[in-house]
Design a protein around this motif. Structure first.
Motif, PDB file in Angstrom:
ATOM      1  N   PRO A 328      -0.853  -7.628   7.623  1.00 47.61           N
ATOM      2  CA  PRO A 328      -2.017  -6.760   7.497  1.00 47.61           C
ATOM      3  C   PRO A 328      -1.791  -5.370   8.061  1.00 47.61           C
ATOM      4  N   ASP A 329      -1.156  -5.261   9.256  1.00 51.30           N
ATOM      5  CA  ASP A 329      -1.004  -3.938   9.878  1.00 51.30           C
ATOM      6  C   ASP A 329      -0.079  -3.047   9.042  1.00 51.30           C
ATOM      7  N   VAL A 330       1.041  -3.597   8.694  1.00 54.24           N
ATOM      8  CA  VAL A 330       1.987  -2.810   7.899  1.00 54.24           C
ATOM      9  C   VAL A 330       1.383  -2.415   6.543  1.00 54.24           C
ATOM     10  N   THR A 331       0.713  -3.295   5.980  1.00 51.01           N
ATOM     11  CA  THR A 331       0.111  -3.009   4.672  1.00 51.01           C
ATOM     12  C   THR A 331      -0.974  -1.965   4.784  1.00 51.01           C
ATOM     13  N   ARG A 332      -1.747  -2.050   5.880  1.00 52.20           N
ATOM     14  CA  ARG A 332      -2.824  -1.071   6.086  1.00 52.20           C
ATOM     15  C   ARG A 332      -2.229   0.315   6.289  1.00 52.20           C
ATOM     16  N   GLN A 333      -1.157   0.396   7.099  1.00 55.92           N
ATOM     17  CA  GLN A 333      -0.521   1.682   7.355  1.00 55.92           C
ATOM     18  C   GLN A 333       0.075   2.243   6.048  1.00 55.92           C
ATOM     19  N   ARG A 334       0.700   1.433   5.264  1.00 56.73           N
ATOM     20  CA  ARG A 334       1.289   1.888   4.007  1.00 56.73           C
ATOM     21  C   ARG A 334       0.224   2.379   3.047  1.00 56.73           C
ATOM     22  N   MET A 335      -0.887   1.659   2.964  1.00 59.93           N
ATOM     23  CA  MET A 335      -1.979   2.077   2.095  1.00 59.93           C
ATOM     24  C   MET A 335      -2.564   3.414   2.545  1.00 59.93           C
ATOM     25  N   TYR A 336      -2.604   3.611   3.884  1.00 60.68           N
ATOM     26  CA  TYR A 336      -3.114   4.857   4.421  1.00 60.68           C
ATOM     27  C   TYR A 336      -2.211   6.011   4.033  1.00 60.68           C
ATOM     28  N   LEU A 337      -0.931   5.822   4.227  1.00 60.27           N
ATOM     29  CA  LEU A 337       0.011   6.881   3.886  1.00 60.27           C
ATOM     30  C   LEU A 337       0.012   7.174   2.387  1.00 60.27           C
ATOM     31  N   GLU A 338      -0.028   6.169   1.573  1.00 61.38           N
ATOM     32  CA  GLU A 338      -0.053   6.393   0.120  1.00 61.38           C
ATOM     33  C   GLU A 338      -1.321   7.120  -0.299  1.00 61.38           C
ATOM     34  N   THR A 339      -2.418   6.805   0.364  1.00 62.29           N
ATOM     35  CA  THR A 339      -3.668   7.495   0.035  1.00 62.29           C
ATOM     36  C   THR A 339      -3.582   8.949   0.401  1.00 62.29           C
ATOM     37  N   LEU A 340      -3.032   9.255   1.606  1.00 56.21           N
ATOM     38  CA  LEU A 340      -2.852  10.654   2.011  1.00 56.21           C
ATOM     39  C   LEU A 340      -1.930  11.385   1.036  1.00 56.21           C
ATOM     40  N   GLU A 341      -0.880  10.699   0.611  1.00 57.26           N
ATOM     41  CA  GLU A 341       0.036  11.323  -0.354  1.00 57.26           C
ATOM     42  C   GLU A 341      -0.686  11.695  -1.641  1.00 57.26           C
ATOM     43  N   ASP A 342      -1.533  10.799  -2.078  1.00 55.77           N
ATOM     44  CA  ASP A 342      -2.282  11.095  -3.317  1.00 55.77           C
ATOM     45  C   ASP A 342      -3.264  12.237  -3.105  1.00 55.77           C
ATOM     46  N   VAL A 343      -3.899  12.276  -1.944  1.00 56.78           N
ATOM     47  CA  VAL A 343      -4.907  13.300  -1.697  1.00 56.78           C
ATOM     48  C   VAL A 343      -4.249  14.667  -1.519  1.00 56.78           C
ATOM     49  N   PHE A 344      -3.204  14.739  -0.658  1.00 57.21           N
ATOM     50  CA  PHE A 344      -2.597  16.028  -0.355  1.00 57.21           C
ATOM     51  C   PHE A 344      -1.679  16.549  -1.463  1.00 57.21           C
ATOM     52  N   SER A 345      -1.365  15.720  -2.411  1.00 55.71           N
ATOM     53  CA  SER A 345      -0.467  16.202  -3.468  1.00 55.71           C
ATOM     54  C   SER A 345      -1.155  17.186  -4.411  1.00 55.71           C
TER      55      SER A 345
END
Length: 379
Positions: A328-345
């Motif tokens: 859960p923790d790793v997956t949550r962190q990865r989802m967070y980073l991917e979301t930021l990547e999508d937003v800031f791109s």
């Protein structure tokens, strides 16, 4: 004993009434014409008397002696042969056919040339012209070379199958096919052919419409009329052979020709408009069907794409969920980073340094924007 034209005894032909066969009636029996007349045999007594008179003038001594008798006999023989030749033969011309009657009854046919016959009244000869092409015109009187004569409405006006009146003038060309039947089965050949032709034309016109008669059915009409005329003449046993039927004029009556032309013009306009409408339909309908097929195929492609994308998103979500359940923790962190990547791109970014050095704003070089701008300017 020598012949003596001056003797009054009973030894001459004069006492027998004109020769051993008797004198045939003049202008009758066995001639070469269609009326049966023929040449009249010469008067033998008159010929003998003239010959004796000439011999008396030529030979001395009044024409006596054996030589004179031989000359007289030769002349008489020549005259008899010539008279017999004229009396027992007849000539048929190349365009004729001889028909010989014996005591008024048909006996035989004679070919062109010189033919033998018995004298009148035993045999009589008729020689109709079998190769001459005869012409009978219905609907016109006194036609000329241009087929334009005085119109006869009683013959030319006919009723069609669609209850229209049509004015038809036509000619029938015929010749003698059987001389025997032609001579003895018909009294008025021209009148019979004309009556049969008018009847046949009225029958054909009565079962036809006026429009084909005026346009493309002229040749068909001529063939049907010729067949009907020939059938009628064969039933009569006429001996007539119909060679051709020729339509001279096929028009509406002159009283209604203006109205008829208006009707024809309206029908022509109707056909033209129908053809134009059919042409438009032939062009529009395939285009509409093509557009409908294109829209249907595009909708099917859109459906397949959306379905596949939805299925892919569902599969991705299922995979993410399985990973989340495992870590859960790793997956949550990865989802967070991917979301930021999508937003800031897709947004402008400003970096602030919170360490307090300088103004706190770190210069940022937008390489991606410069790259897009350089690429756009180069185009």
């Amino acid at each position: 004993m020598p012949w003596d034209n001056q003797s009054s005894g009973g030894g001459g032909w004069k006492s027998t009434g004109g020769g051993p066969w008797g004198q045939p009636p003049r202008n009758s029996g066995g001639g070469g014409g269609g009326s049966g007349g023929g040449p009249t045999p010469p008067d033998l007594e008159e010929l003998l008397r003239r010959s004796q008179d000439r011999l008396k003038n030529v030979f001395p001594g009044g024409g006596g002696g054996g030589v004179n008798r031989l000359v007289v006999i030769g002349i008489i023989a020549a005259i008899v042969v010539f008279a017999a030749f004229q009396f027992f033969t007849f000539r048929v011309q190349p365009d004729e056919q001889g028909v010989v009657l014996r005591f008024g009854e048909y006996n035989r046919e004679a070919a062109p040339g010189l033919n033998f016959r018995l004298p009148y009244p035993i045999e009589t000869v008729f020689t109709p012209r079998v190769t001459r092409v005869n012409r009978v015109t219905i609907g016109q009187f006194g036609e000329d070379t241009n087929n334009s004569g005085r119109d006869i409405p009683e013959e030319s006006l006919m009723l069609t199958g669609d209850e229209n009146i049509v004015d038809i003038d036509f000619s029938v060309f015929w010749e003698i096919g059987n001389a025997r039947n032609y001579l003895f089965n018909m009294e008025d050949p021209d009148g019979s052919v004309k009556a049969a032709a008018e009847s046949a034309m009225r029958e054909v016109v009565g079962r036809s419409n006026i429009q084909p008669l005026l346009t493309q059915a002229r040749q068909i009409t001529e063939s049907e009329v010729q067949e009907l005329i020939q059938q009628t003449m064969d039933e009569y046993g006429s001996g007539v052979q119909v060679n051709q039927v020729q339509l001279l004029k096929v028009d509406p009556p002159s009283e209604v020709i203006d109205a008829f032309r208006d009707v024809q013009a309206a029908r022509a306009d109707q056909e033209r408009l129908q053809n134009e409408a059919q042409t438009y339909a032939n062009r529009i309908i395939p285009e509409a069907r093509g557009q409908a097929s294109q829209i249907t195929e595009a909708a099917i492609a859109y459906r397949d794409r959306i379905t596949n994308e939805a299925q892919g998103q569902a599969d991705r979500f299922t995979q993410v969920y399985d990973s989340y359940r495992t870590a859960p923790d790793v997956t949550r962190q990865r989802m967070y980073l991917e979301t930021l990547e999508d937003v800031f791109s897709n947004t402008s970014k400003v970096i602030i340094d919170e360490s307090g050095a300088g103004s706190g704003v770190v210069p940022y070089l937008p390489l991606d924007s410069l790259e897009r701008r350089t690429t756009g300017g180069g185009n």
